[in-house]
Write a protein that holds these residues in place. Structure first.
Motif: not given
Length: 151
Positions: A141-151
């Motif tokens: 099972d996998r968790v898919h992540l993307s680098r957060s961009t400052p908001g």
């Protein structure tokens, strides 16, 4: 290369090496060995999870950060969490989660339960490259992540 530059290069490599996740000897299309990007010390947005063959998109609030100092924290989709984390190369183990106790809609709560299970049921294998990362548990099972961009 003069001795000063050689020492500086070796010192930089010695500092950066522990902060990268080991990837083995995979080769990019150019034939060069690819370098795995670090997973720790980065604010990640949880894009979704894959359990078995089913992929579910994450609520917009889902976040994760794992630090080298043994801490993990974020948002499971509804509730904030914190936990101890052990990082050993590309293997990450997250301990019991301490969470807030807010109630959200059933779909968000079901996602939250599934994400918490993946994060805490054993050692995760981390892979990161080009602003994306995947944490995979022993069941696949996998968790898919993307680098957060400052908001």
């Amino acid at each position: 290369m003069n001795r000063y530059k050689q020492r500086v290069t070796l010192a930089v490599a010695a500092v950066l090496l522990p902060f990268t996740v080991a990837c083995g000897g995979e080769r990019a299309d150019s034939g060069a060995v690819s370098v795995q990007q670090p997973v720790t010390g980065i604010d990640w947005r949880v894009d979704g999870i894959t359990v078995g063959a089913a992929t579910r998109h994450a609520p917009a609030t889902a976040r994760l950060r794992i630090d080298e100092d043994g801490k993990a924290a974020g948002n499971l989709g509804c509730n904030q969490f914190s936990a101890r984390a052990t990082v050993n190369g590309d293997h990450i183990t997250i301990g019991d989660l301490r969470t807030t106790r807010m109630a959200c809609g059933e779909e968000r709560m079901a996602f939250e339960r599934a994400l918490a299970r993946i994060l805490t049921t054993g050692t995760l294998t981390a892979r990161a490259d080009a602003g994306k990362a995947t944490l995979t548990d022993g069941d696949g099972d996998r968790v898919h992540l993307s680098r957060s961009t400052p908001g």
